[in-house]
Design a protein around this motif. Sequence first.
Motif, PDB file in Angstrom:
ATOM      1  N   VAL A   1     -69.221  86.357  11.475  1.00 51.32           N
ATOM      2  CA  VAL A   1     -68.901  84.936  11.349  1.00 51.32           C
ATOM      3  C   VAL A   1     -67.600  84.761  10.544  1.00 51.32           C
ATOM      4  N   PHE A   2     -67.424  85.559   9.487  1.00 54.00           N
ATOM      5  CA  PHE A   2     -66.184  85.510   8.695  1.00 54.00           C
ATOM      6  C   PHE A   2     -64.993  85.944   9.566  1.00 54.00           C
ATOM      7  N   ALA A   3     -65.218  87.018  10.355  1.00 50.99           N
ATOM      8  CA  ALA A   3     -64.116  87.537  11.186  1.00 50.99           C
ATOM      9  C   ALA A   3     -63.644  86.478  12.178  1.00 50.99           C
ATOM     10  N   LEU A   4     -64.607  85.717  12.721  1.00 51.82           N
ATOM     11  CA  LEU A   4     -64.241  84.669  13.682  1.00 51.82           C
ATOM     12  C   LEU A   4     -63.445  83.561  12.987  1.00 51.82           C
ATOM     13  N   HIS A   5     -63.881  83.170  11.781  1.00 50.24           N
ATOM     14  CA  HIS A   5     -63.172  82.146  11.005  1.00 50.24           C
ATOM     15  C   HIS A   5     -61.712  82.572  10.773  1.00 50.24           C
ATOM     16  N   LYS A   6     -61.538  83.839  10.427  1.00 51.33           N
ATOM     17  CA  LYS A   6     -60.177  84.328  10.128  1.00 51.33           C
ATOM     18  C   LYS A   6     -59.327  84.372  11.398  1.00 51.33           C
ATOM     19  N   SER A   7     -59.921  84.824  12.511  1.00 56.84           N
ATOM     20  CA  SER A   7     -59.150  84.906  13.764  1.00 56.84           C
ATOM     21  C   SER A   7     -58.744  83.514  14.245  1.00 56.84           C
ATOM     22  N   ILE A   8     -59.686  82.575  14.181  1.00 58.09           N
ATOM     23  CA  ILE A   8     -59.343  81.203  14.593  1.00 58.09           C
ATOM     24  C   ILE A   8     -58.268  80.650  13.648  1.00 58.09           C
ATOM     25  N   GLY A   9     -58.418  80.927  12.344  1.00 60.83           N
ATOM     26  CA  GLY A   9     -57.441  80.446  11.353  1.00 60.83           C
ATOM     27  C   GLY A   9     -56.045  81.004  11.608  1.00 60.83           C
ATOM     28  N   LEU A  10     -55.970  82.298  11.969  1.00 58.62           N
ATOM     29  CA  LEU A  10     -54.652  82.896  12.259  1.00 58.62           C
ATOM     30  C   LEU A  10     -54.046  82.270  13.519  1.00 58.62           C
ATOM     31  N   THR A  11     -54.917  81.971  14.493  1.00 55.05           N
ATOM     32  CA  THR A  11     -54.431  81.322  15.721  1.00 55.05           C
ATOM     33  C   THR A  11     -53.875  79.934  15.386  1.00 55.05           C
ATOM     34  N   LEU A  12     -54.580  79.214  14.494  1.00 58.49           N
ATOM     35  CA  LEU A  12     -54.117  77.880  14.099  1.00 58.49           C
ATOM     36  C   LEU A  12     -52.794  77.957  13.335  1.00 58.49           C
ATOM     37  N   LEU A  13     -52.625  79.040  12.568  1.00 55.99           N
ATOM     38  CA  LEU A  13     -51.353  79.232  11.856  1.00 55.99           C
ATOM     39  C   LEU A  13     -50.211  79.420  12.864  1.00 55.99           C
ATOM     40  N   ALA A  14     -50.466  80.242  13.890  1.00 58.65           N
ATOM     41  CA  ALA A  14     -49.435  80.463  14.924  1.00 58.65           C
ATOM     42  C   ALA A  14     -49.123  79.146  15.648  1.00 58.65           C
ATOM     43  N   LEU A  15     -50.175  78.357  15.936  1.00 62.02           N
ATOM     44  CA  LEU A  15     -49.966  77.076  16.624  1.00 62.02           C
ATOM     45  C   LEU A  15     -49.184  76.102  15.733  1.00 62.02           C
ATOM     46  N   ALA A  16     -49.454  76.163  14.412  1.00 62.00           N
ATOM     47  CA  ALA A  16     -48.732  75.274  13.482  1.00 62.00           C
ATOM     48  C   ALA A  16     -47.238  75.617  13.492  1.00 62.00           C
ATOM     49  N   LEU A  17     -46.921  76.912  13.544  1.00 61.45           N
ATOM     50  CA  LEU A  17     -45.511  77.322  13.575  1.00 61.45           C
ATOM     51  C   LEU A  17     -44.867  76.873  14.897  1.00 61.45           C
ATOM     52  N   LEU A  18     -45.638  77.038  15.989  1.00 63.30           N
ATOM     53  CA  LEU A  18     -45.139  76.603  17.300  1.00 63.30           C
ATOM     54  C   LEU A  18     -44.896  75.090  17.295  1.00 63.30           C
ATOM     55  N   ARG A  19     -45.846  74.384  16.684  1.00 68.27           N
ATOM     56  CA  ARG A  19     -45.748  72.928  16.655  1.00 68.27           C
ATOM     57  C   ARG A  19     -44.535  72.460  15.849  1.00 68.27           C
ATOM     58  N   LEU A  20     -44.294  73.117  14.721  1.00 67.00           N
ATOM     59  CA  LEU A  20     -43.142  72.750  13.901  1.00 67.00           C
ATOM     60  C   LEU A  20     -41.841  73.045  14.644  1.00 67.00           C
ATOM     61  N   ALA A  21     -41.809  74.210  15.324  1.00 71.22           N
ATOM     62  CA  ALA A  21     -40.600  74.568  16.078  1.00 71.22           C
ATOM     63  C   ALA A  21     -40.373  73.528  17.183  1.00 71.22           C
ATOM     64  N   TRP A  22     -41.471  73.131  17.853  1.00 70.89           N
ATOM     65  CA  TRP A  22     -41.366  72.144  18.930  1.00 70.89           C
ATOM     66  C   TRP A  22     -40.887  70.803  18.374  1.00 70.89           C
ATOM     67  N   ARG A  23     -41.375  70.460  17.205  1.00 65.76           N
ATOM     68  CA  ARG A  23     -41.009  69.179  16.558  1.00 65.76           C
ATOM     69  C   ARG A  23     -39.512  69.136  16.267  1.00 65.76           C
ATOM     70  N   LEU A  24     -38.925  70.326  15.998  1.00 67.79           N
ATOM     71  CA  LEU A  24     -37.500  70.357  15.676  1.00 67.79           C
ATOM     72  C   LEU A  24     -36.637  70.145  16.929  1.00 67.79           C
ATOM     73  N   VAL A  25     -37.164  70.574  18.110  1.00 69.94           N
ATOM     74  CA  VAL A  25     -36.345  70.410  19.321  1.00 69.94           C
ATOM     75  C   VAL A  25     -36.701  69.142  20.098  1.00 69.94           C
ATOM     76  N   ASP A  26     -37.928  68.647  19.922  1.00 75.28           N
ATOM     77  CA  ASP A  26     -38.399  67.479  20.681  1.00 75.28           C
ATOM     78  C   ASP A  26     -37.999  66.195  19.938  1.00 75.28           C
ATOM     79  N   LYS A  27     -37.979  65.073  20.706  1.00 77.08           N
ATOM     80  CA  LYS A  27     -37.699  63.760  20.093  1.00 77.08           C
ATOM     81  C   LYS A  27     -38.916  63.245  19.333  1.00 77.08           C
ATOM     82  N   HIS A  28     -38.714  62.279  18.455  1.00 81.88           N
ATOM     83  CA  HIS A  28     -39.827  61.556  17.824  1.00 81.88           C
ATOM     84  C   HIS A  28     -39.787  60.144  18.413  1.00 81.88           C
ATOM     85  N   PRO A  29     -40.901  59.650  18.986  1.00 80.57           N
ATOM     86  CA  PRO A  29     -40.863  58.270  19.502  1.00 80.57           C
ATOM     87  C   PRO A  29     -40.489  57.294  18.384  1.00 80.57           C
TER      88      PRO A  29
END
Length: 187
Positions: free
Chosen positions: A47-75
């Motif tokens: 159960v701990f291992a799953l929490h950590k794997s999901i958390g690392l995936t969310l970290l990667a998505l957060a970095l992707l999201r920030l990178a996307w935010r820098l190139v995309d417009k803000h309404p």
Amino acid sequence: MSLLSTTQRWGAVARLLHWIMAAGIIVNGAWGLWMVGIAPSMKKINVFALHKSIGLTLLALALLRLAWRLVDKHPEVEPAPRWQLLAARLTHVGLYGLILAIPLSGWWFNSASGYPLQWFKHFKVPAMGGRDSDLAHIALVAHQYLFWLLVAALVLHIGAALKHHFVDRDNTLTRMLPLARRKPSSY
Ligand code: HEM
Ligand code: HEM
């Protein structure tokens, strides 16, 4: 449906990342609170291992999201008093900081405790540093407090989204929802 955001609404990529991450963070946070109460066992390790794997995936998505935010417009922001625009900006910057800091502090705690780390049992993830029980304690406290800070920020964030929708009756929420149509009266 456009992938990129326009001046009027969020694009598909920004909306997809927002809602996948919102669901993932809420589920992983609740999972974290539940798992710490499990008695030591094989189940607890998995159960701990799953929490950590999901958390690392969310970290990667957060970095992707920030990178996307820098190139995309803000309404364009809907008209609102200056203090509300400032509060929204501060909350959004805070939320971006927290969705990075929470998984990073978890990874830091795991490293300083000397626990192994894998991503969904596919590959090993390196430690952030050596074993150190004082640092592990600081990282754990940071992981816990940052999570509760996120909960507080989300109360403001969700409260503001609902106020825009039901009180101001503008498009702030609808333009972030996956399939909702814009309110024609706003522009
Ligand atoms: C863990 C959960 C959540 C996180 C981390 C999060 C984070 C964020 C961030 C960082 C932004 C700013 C986007 C930008 O300007 O680049 C944003 C926008 C937004 N969020 Fe969330 N959010 C979460 C959950 C929710 C929920 C549950 C709702 C609705 C009830 C919501 C409604 C919105 C709306 C309407 C916007 C657009 C605001 C605007 O156009 O200015 N969010 N969110
Ligand atoms: C967005 C991602 C994450 C969220 C929302 C989150 C949230 C939480 C929460 C709420 C707890 C319970 C804290 C407590 O009451 O003691 C927890 C515990 C824990 N988290 Fe995370 N976490 C995330 C990512 C990570 C990552 C990436 C790792 C490691 C790589 C990690 C490792 C841990 C560990 C080891 C514990 C147990 C701490 C203990 O033994 O008391 N977390 N997490």
